[in-house]
Design a protein around this motif. Structure first.
Motif, PDB file in Angstrom:
ATOM      1  N   ARG A 178       0.835  -1.210   0.000  1.00 10.41           N
ATOM      2  CA  ARG A 178       0.000   0.000   0.000  1.00 10.41           C
ATOM      3  C   ARG A 178       0.865   1.253   0.000  1.00 10.41           C
ATOM      4  NH1 ARG A 178      -3.039  -2.276   4.267  1.00 10.41           N
ATOM      5  NH2 ARG A 178      -2.324  -0.650   5.716  1.00 10.41           N
ATOM      6  N   ARG A 179       1.854   1.279   0.877  1.00 18.74           N
ATOM      7  CA  ARG A 179       2.716   2.456   0.984  1.00 18.74           C
ATOM      8  C   ARG A 179       3.522   2.675  -0.300  1.00 18.74           C
ATOM      9  NH1 ARG A 179       3.079   0.796   6.458  1.00 18.74           N
ATOM     10  NH2 ARG A 179       4.824  -0.602   5.986  1.00 18.74           N
ATOM     11  N   THR A 180       4.072   1.582  -0.828  1.00 22.46           N
ATOM     12  CA  THR A 180       4.902   1.700  -2.030  1.00 22.46           C
ATOM     13  C   THR A 180       4.092   2.207  -3.224  1.00 22.46           C
ATOM     14  OG1 THR A 180       6.367  -0.080  -1.286  1.00 22.46           O
ATOM     15  CG2 THR A 180       6.383   0.441  -3.640  1.00 22.46           C
ATOM     16  N   LEU A 181       2.946   1.581  -3.460  1.00 24.25           N
ATOM     17  CA  LEU A 181       2.110   1.998  -4.586  1.00 24.25           C
ATOM     18  C   LEU A 181       1.596   3.420  -4.389  1.00 24.25           C
ATOM     19  CD1 LEU A 181      -0.020  -1.199  -5.421  1.00 24.25           C
ATOM     20  CD2 LEU A 181       2.123  -0.434  -6.447  1.00 24.25           C
ATOM     21  N   GLY A 182       1.267   3.769  -3.155  1.00 25.19           N
ATOM     22  CA  GLY A 182       0.772   5.114  -2.874  1.00 25.19           C
ATOM     23  C   GLY A 182       1.825   6.181  -3.140  1.00 25.19           C
ATOM     24  N   GLN A 183       3.051   5.921  -2.721  1.00 24.13           N
ATOM     25  CA  GLN A 183       4.142   6.869  -2.969  1.00 24.13           C
ATOM     26  C   GLN A 183       4.418   7.000  -4.459  1.00 24.13           C
ATOM     27  OE1 GLN A 183       7.298   5.194  -0.618  1.00 24.13           O
ATOM     28  NE2 GLN A 183       6.419   5.851   1.342  1.00 24.13           N
ATOM     29  N   GLN A 184       4.421   5.863  -5.155  1.00 16.55           N
ATOM     30  CA  GLN A 184       4.656   5.891  -6.597  1.00 16.55           C
ATOM     31  C   GLN A 184       3.513   6.580  -7.334  1.00 16.55           C
ATOM     32  OE1 GLN A 184       7.372   1.780  -6.794  1.00 16.55           O
ATOM     33  NE2 GLN A 184       5.255   1.755  -7.518  1.00 16.55           N
ATOM     34  N   ALA A 185       2.308   6.424  -6.803  1.00 12.82           N
ATOM     35  CA  ALA A 185       1.143   7.061  -7.418  1.00 12.82           C
ATOM     36  C   ALA A 185       1.265   8.582  -7.364  1.00 12.82           C
ATOM     37  CB  ALA A 185      -0.138   6.607  -6.727  1.00 12.82           C
ATOM     38  N   ALA A 186       1.648   9.100  -6.203  1.00 16.47           N
ATOM     39  CA  ALA A 186       1.796  10.550  -6.049  1.00 16.47           C
ATOM     40  C   ALA A 186       2.867  11.091  -6.986  1.00 16.47           C
ATOM     41  CB  ALA A 186       2.131  10.890  -4.598  1.00 16.47           C
ATOM     42  N   THR A 187       3.989  10.384  -7.097  1.00 18.69           N
ATOM     43  CA  THR A 187       5.069  10.808  -7.992  1.00 18.69           C
ATOM     44  C   THR A 187       4.632  10.750  -9.446  1.00 18.69           C
ATOM     45  OG1 THR A 187       6.741  10.023  -6.425  1.00 18.69           O
ATOM     46  CG2 THR A 187       7.437  10.341  -8.707  1.00 18.69           C
ATOM     47  N   HIS A 188       3.942   9.683  -9.810  1.00 19.17           N
ATOM     48  CA  HIS A 188       3.502   9.504 -11.193  1.00 19.17           C
ATOM     49  C   HIS A 188       2.560  10.622 -11.628  1.00 19.17           C
ATOM     50  CE1 HIS A 188       2.111   7.501 -14.849  1.00 19.17           C
ATOM     51  NE2 HIS A 188       0.873   7.756 -14.457  1.00 19.17           N
ATOM     52  N   VAL A 189       1.596  10.981 -10.792  1.00 19.65           N
ATOM     53  CA  VAL A 189       0.633  12.033 -11.154  1.00 19.65           C
ATOM     54  C   VAL A 189       1.351  13.367 -11.295  1.00 19.65           C
ATOM     55  CG1 VAL A 189      -1.397  13.317 -10.380  1.00 19.65           C
ATOM     56  CG2 VAL A 189      -1.339  10.840 -10.170  1.00 19.65           C
ATOM     57  N   ARG A 190       2.305  13.649 -10.414  1.00 17.53           N
ATOM     58  CA  ARG A 190       3.042  14.913 -10.514  1.00 17.53           C
ATOM     59  C   ARG A 190       3.915  14.964 -11.773  1.00 17.53           C
ATOM     60  NH1 ARG A 190       1.150  14.527  -5.966  1.00 17.53           N
ATOM     61  NH2 ARG A 190       0.951  16.170  -4.422  1.00 17.53           N
ATOM     62  N   ASP A 191       4.456  13.819 -12.165  1.00 16.30           N
ATOM     63  CA  ASP A 191       5.343  13.787 -13.324  1.00 16.30           C
ATOM     64  C   ASP A 191       4.583  13.788 -14.655  1.00 16.30           C
ATOM     65  OD1 ASP A 191       7.510  13.769 -11.669  1.00 16.30           O
ATOM     66  OD2 ASP A 191       7.924  11.621 -11.862  1.00 16.30           O
ATOM     67  N   HIS A 192       3.391  13.183 -14.672  1.00 17.92           N
ATOM     68  CA  HIS A 192       2.711  12.952 -15.948  1.00 17.92           C
ATOM     69  C   HIS A 192       1.330  13.598 -16.068  1.00 17.92           C
ATOM     70  CE1 HIS A 192       5.770  10.024 -17.130  1.00 17.92           C
ATOM     71  NE2 HIS A 192       5.699   9.544 -15.900  1.00 17.92           N
ATOM     72  N   HIS A 193       0.782  14.093 -14.980  1.00 19.19           N
ATOM     73  CA  HIS A 193      -0.586  14.602 -15.037  1.00 19.19           C
ATOM     74  C   HIS A 193      -0.746  15.959 -14.356  1.00 19.19           C
ATOM     75  CE1 HIS A 193      -2.191  10.897 -16.772  1.00 19.19           C
ATOM     76  NE2 HIS A 193      -1.440  10.239 -15.912  1.00 19.19           N
ATOM     77  N   GLU A 194       0.310  16.755 -14.361  1.00 20.10           N
ATOM     78  CA  GLU A 194       0.207  18.120 -13.849  1.00 20.10           C
ATOM     79  C   GLU A 194      -0.511  18.972 -14.896  1.00 20.10           C
ATOM     80  OE1 GLU A 194      -0.151  21.517 -12.324  1.00 20.10           O
ATOM     81  OE2 GLU A 194       0.596  19.898 -11.039  1.00 20.10           O
ATOM     82  N   LEU A 195      -1.643  19.535 -14.500  1.00 24.03           N
ATOM     83  CA  LEU A 195      -2.520  20.223 -15.449  1.00 24.03           C
ATOM     84  C   LEU A 195      -1.848  21.405 -16.138  1.00 24.03           C
ATOM     85  CD1 LEU A 195      -5.506  20.169 -16.440  1.00 24.03           C
ATOM     86  CD2 LEU A 195      -5.970  21.906 -14.723  1.00 24.03           C
ATOM     87  N   SER A 196      -1.144  22.228 -15.385  1.00 23.61           N
ATOM     88  CA  SER A 196      -0.562  23.438 -15.964  1.00 23.61           C
ATOM     89  C   SER A 196       0.454  23.095 -17.051  1.00 23.61           C
ATOM     90  CB  SER A 196       0.099  24.285 -14.871  1.00 23.61           C
ATOM     91  OG  SER A 196       1.080  23.537 -14.179  1.00 23.61           O
TER      92      SER A 196
END
Length: 371
Positions: free
Chosen positions: A336-354
């Protein structure tokens, strides 16, 4: 640029929130923040308009009104958001042609199966005509990009990654403590779901989550389900939950979007199947807050969640795997912790709206300059 902006499906400020409304509003706000003049030119809804003769008469007068107003305003480009068979754009192509400005669509959807359905057939052809007249059609879904390329040449189709303002969706330790105290969950693993309580796939999706959690509780799992959302199926879903799960479920009601990060922070897993979900902004929001996601891979979940890296996805044809994936995360806190941390990084790297919308704005400017 001066941008004539139109939303055929649901206009700005509509009282019924949805992911599509959020995206359309964010496009409008981004363009204005970037220094452009993006103005909503009409609140006319084209949803099933071809089935209502009275609305078609309204369409005629609305076209004339817009033409009078916009001739004095001199827009550089027309931008319509979210056009498909249920809500074909019957204003944009006509008005843009007479104003002699480029016509552009964001989130145009093309689905040939609709022409085989009697009720949807008129909308299919009206939408097809609008898409064919566009100088550019933007999409934030790979599936829609593939379908659009069956109709339009590659130079008139542009994929823009879906995104959110990630700074608004970050983990809050204070929020987590407050929420878990309010929910009285102590050491339980909290599974969260969020959706509008609408008839159809939204409500059925929530029932899927409830049934999965009820099964896991019967198997001895120490969990609690939290559901955010509201709508006309409220009483039905509350009754279903109490029968299936007793007091092991909490309904939060409709949460303002600027307060959702605190609710996500209180949970441990986000689970929602997402049947026929076009994208599902909640998947990006939850991951940005550090939650691993469990979803079906067939629709929006498969695009927003990276299986094995930011969450666990499975095919809708194997619904038992949805329950098994929730259980796997319940039993494995480290995963849970590993996937959650990777999820936060992934969204910031690939799905930042601006970042994604900067490229979108640049293309708009080039199209407007070729007027």
């Amino acid at each position: 640029m001066k941008i004539a902006y139109y939303m055929p499906f649901k206009p700005l400020g509509h009282p019924n929130p949805s992911g599509d409304l959020i995206l359309g509003t964010e496009i409008h706000d981004h363009l204005n923040r970037a220094g452009h003049q993006c103005r909503l030119v009409s609140r006319l809804r084209c949803r099933w308009i071809y089935l209502h003769p009275g609305k078609l008469l309204h369409l005629f007068f609305e076209r004339q009104r817009i033409l009078r107003n916009q001739k004095g305003d001199h827009p550089n480009i027309w931008l319509s958001y979210h056009c498909y068979y249920k809500a074909p754009d019957l204003l944009g192509p006509w008005c843009a042609r007479r104003l002699q400005i480029p016509y552009v669509v964001f989130q145009g959807i093309y689905s040939t199966k609709r022409r085989r359905q009697l009720l949807a057939r008129p909308g299919f052809y009206l939408n097809r005509q609008a898409l064919l007249s566009a100088a550019m059609v933007f999409t934030n879904k790979r599936r829609d990009e593939k379908n659009l390329l069956r109709l339009l040449p590659p130079e008139r189709v542009q994929y823009i990654p879906p995104g959110i303002h990630t700074a608004n969706f970050t983990f809050s330790d204070t929020g987590r403590q407050q929420q878990r105290q309010e929910w009285n969950v102590r050491d339980k693993v909290v599974v969260m779901a969020a959706a509008m309580f609408r008839p159809g796939v939204k409500s059925e999706g929530l029932k899927t989550v409830m049934n999965s959690c009820a099964e896991l509780i019967r198997n001895g799992r120490n969990i609690h389900l939290v559901i955010a959302g509201d709508g006309r199926c409220r009483d039905e879903l509350h009754a279903f939950a109490r029968k299936a799960m007793g007091n092991r479920v909490t309904f939060c009601g409709r949460i303002p979007r600027n307060e959702l990060a605190s609710v996500y922070s209180g949970a441990d897993i986000f689970a929602f199947p997402g049947v026929e979900e076009s994208l599902g902004m909640v998947y990006l929001e939850a991951q940005s807050c550090g939650l691993p996601v469990v979803a079906f891979s067939d629709w929006g979940g498969g695009e927003a969640v990276v299986n094995g890296q930011t969450g666990l996805t499975s095919l809708a044809s194997s619904p038992h795997l949805f329950t098994e994936n929730i259980d796997r995360l319940i039993l494995d806190a480290e995963l849970r912790r590993t996937l959650g941390q990777q999820a936060a990084t992934h969204v910031r790297d690939h799905h930042e709206l601006s970042r994604g919308y900067a490229g979108f704005t640049e293309i708009l400017e080039k199209i407007a300059s070729k007027r």
